[in-house]
Design a protein around this motif. Sequence first.
Motif, mmCIF file in Angstrom:
data_model
loop_
_atom_site.group_PDB
_atom_site.id
_atom_site.type_symbol
_atom_site.label_atom_id
_atom_site.label_comp_id
_atom_site.label_asym_id
_atom_site.label_seq_id
_atom_site.Cartn_x
_atom_site.Cartn_y
_atom_site.Cartn_z
ATOM 1 N N VAL A 74 0.886 -1.254 -0.015
ATOM 2 C CA VAL A 74 0.120 -0.194 0.029
ATOM 3 C C VAL A 74 0.629 1.224 -0.222
ATOM 4 O O VAL A 74 0.316 2.258 -0.624
ATOM 5 C CB VAL A 74 -0.990 -0.042 1.275
ATOM 6 C CG1 VAL A 74 -1.749 1.335 1.414
ATOM 7 C CG2 VAL A 74 -1.997 -1.059 0.921
ATOM 8 N N ASP A 151 -9.865 -4.271 2.347
ATOM 9 C CA ASP A 151 -8.890 -3.322 2.519
ATOM 10 C C ASP A 151 -7.585 -4.218 2.654
ATOM 11 O O ASP A 151 -7.678 -5.034 3.271
ATOM 12 C CB ASP A 151 -9.111 -2.650 3.865
ATOM 13 C CG ASP A 151 -10.146 -1.401 3.618
ATOM 14 O OD1 ASP A 151 -10.376 -1.012 2.374
ATOM 15 O OD2 ASP A 151 -10.651 -0.966 4.606
ATOM 16 N N GLN A 155 -6.241 -2.520 -2.764
ATOM 17 C CA GLN A 155 -5.367 -1.389 -3.103
ATOM 18 C C GLN A 155 -4.085 -1.897 -3.794
ATOM 19 O O GLN A 155 -3.216 -0.948 -4.131
ATOM 20 C CB GLN A 155 -4.979 -0.593 -2.017
ATOM 21 C CG GLN A 155 -6.216 0.150 -1.143
ATOM 22 C CD GLN A 155 -7.055 -0.516 -0.508
ATOM 23 O OE1 GLN A 155 -6.945 -1.947 -0.209
ATOM 24 N NE2 GLN A 155 -7.977 0.046 0.383
ATOM 25 N N VAL A 198 -5.030 7.750 0.675
ATOM 26 C CA VAL A 198 -5.585 6.929 1.791
ATOM 27 C C VAL A 198 -6.992 7.399 1.977
ATOM 28 O O VAL A 198 -7.731 6.444 1.859
ATOM 29 C CB VAL A 198 -4.781 7.157 3.332
ATOM 30 C CG1 VAL A 198 -5.678 6.585 4.065
ATOM 31 C CG2 VAL A 198 -3.478 6.621 3.251
ATOM 32 N N PHE A 202 -9.198 4.289 0.831
ATOM 33 C CA PHE A 202 -9.937 3.410 1.792
ATOM 34 C C PHE A 202 -11.510 3.775 2.340
ATOM 35 O O PHE A 202 -12.461 3.313 1.733
ATOM 36 C CB PHE A 202 -9.049 3.383 3.071
ATOM 37 C CG PHE A 202 -7.672 2.513 3.022
ATOM 38 C CD1 PHE A 202 -7.855 1.220 3.299
ATOM 39 C CD2 PHE A 202 -6.648 2.964 2.480
ATOM 40 C CE1 PHE A 202 -6.686 0.571 3.184
ATOM 41 C CE2 PHE A 202 -5.619 2.413 2.188
ATOM 42 C CZ PHE A 202 -5.524 1.029 2.666
ATOM 43 N N SER A 206 -15.870 3.064 -0.643
ATOM 44 C CA SER A 206 -17.001 2.384 -0.265
ATOM 45 C C SER A 206 -18.247 3.040 -0.342
ATOM 46 O O SER A 206 -19.309 2.577 -0.632
ATOM 47 C CB SER A 206 -16.985 1.692 1.185
ATOM 48 O OG SER A 206 -16.628 2.945 2.086
#
Lengths: 347, 296
Positions: A74, A151, A155, A198, A202, A206
């Motif tokens: 990541v 998660d 990524q 980020v 993250f 959603s």
Amino acid sequence: MWWVSWRQHRVQVMIALVVMAVVALAVLLFQLVLVSRLHALGCTVLTDPSECNSRAAMDAFDENTWHLLRAVLVATPIVLGVFLGAPLFPREFDQRTEVFALTQSVGRRRWWTVKVTVVGAPLVLGLLGLGFGTQWCDGTTWFTARGAMDDGTFQVRSIMPATFGLLALAVAVTAGVVVRSLVGSLVAGLIVAAGVVVLIAFPLRSHLLPTSREITPVDAAAASPTTMPDPVGPYDPGSLYLASGLLDSNGDPISLNAISALCDPSMPPLPEGNPDQQDMDSYNDKYNKAWTQCQRDNGITRNYVDYVPAAMLWPMRGLVTGICVLLAALFLAAGAFRLRAAPRSSR
Amino acid sequence: MTDTLVDSSPLRVVEVGQRYGRKWALRGCSFELRPGAVTALVGPNGAGKSTLMAAAAGLLRPTQGRIEVQGEVVTASPSHPDLGYLAQDKPLYRQYRVREMLEIGRHLNARWDAAHADALVDAANLDRDQRVGTLSGGQRTRLALALVLARRPRVLLLDEPLADLDPLARLEVQQTLMTEVVDTGMTVLMSSHILGEIAELCEDLLVMVGGSITLSGVIDTVLAQHRVLVGPGTGPDGLDFLPEGSVVEVQRAARQTTVLVDRPVGPLPIGWSSSDPTLEEIVVAYLRGGGQGTGR
């Protein structure tokens, strides 16, 4: 101009490519060790979840190293994007060599475009290799192949590292043009790029696609006054889990505290005196039955699980990539616009 | 370098203003260079000389007015192909070797005379394997000059090219420059603080104060037009014999008044004498804030 830019930045580009190769090698080694351990346990088919799922096989999967590698995967696009992007222009400003470059037969736009491309193209291509390489490695066992939208997995596979690397590069390049000092642009670039990437990678992703909700009846035997039900249900395990819990009689999610407020008054009192184990078992049984009855009486008879279906993997990748590319273009345009202004170093 | 604009001027600056925030670095700046002439641009620190040159090189976009090179309006980079610019600090890629800098110059320019660059580097006795960062000031100037001249510019802007050079290096750079001017007939605008340098190298003069040109002209004409008048100590009324607007500077002592005027003056009153000023006297008078003048 291409030759000059390559000559200027080739060392950083090479270092970035070596870092990507090392990370890819670490992912490959992890997978080779896992496959070797599973083969040693007698597993032959590694990609079928119904095969090779014994306790010993589970133990062969080194979860701590796996999570460490995911964190590295990541971070890699962000760190390399900043590493390549932030020094691109501050070094020129520092030595005033932009005055030399821009007083040759090279326009500002070309200077900007070539420099960004010379570091950006290898970064994106390298991260594409890393992303698809990770996806291929993950696919060799069902342990590592699952949860494509989770998660730490979403990524780092496929086009996503390249997407995040491009955005980090654009942020850092612009930070370099605005801040104009090497250290300052590295720090500012890293903070802003990490924050933006980020945020998108993250929590934001959603909310990009419509979610699905699976509703199932409460399993009376599993009902408990102390925990919400596990997020299990008929939804595809490759989906992105968002939330789960109980629904009230109106079909709205209800919290454990709200249920307690409803049911606590009707719960049996604790045994008095000094109860023994048998008394406590009897009490717990009564308590659970009373709790279940209370839930039924209040219409709390259904579980729900909210998720983004597994089929939405590529639409989500596409949306996240679109947002990142758009933001990268905006950052680069802002940097190019800033560069058009008067060089501060000219007296 | 005249108030009358001519089409053939290699560099023309028309009412150029450059503002940084609230401060004007250049304002109402106009002049043009004579083809083939070496022109000195003189002014105190902060007068706007470097700003003017950077704007002419396409590094700055003037807030007002326009700059033309060979009849084409200068845009914000790339530099006009006929224009060469050498910044005061001679910015070069310090980490590269001389050989690599020449290669960079070749790659960054559509017109590049590699043989000429090599000849200039050889004449400067530069070691092609030496890193630019380790070159002396004089060597770096000569390498920077080679890189500029290899573009074969017709207009050359030099921002204090001889500053920080020792006398020998200064002489060598001057020789290189003058040889180039004689061989190619290029037009040169050179800013400088050193008045002796101007007299040796330049034919034309521009004096810049507060972002504007206060004196422009051919040096010989400027010298011929200006006069130093010395007379008895007097108040303002004692200068009534001078034509209006002719006084550049007045210096008063108890018993003597010295006046620099920018044009010949008729018969002088008794007690006054006239003499030729030096270039330094004229330039210093204008730098102190003297009047506006041209010489042609």
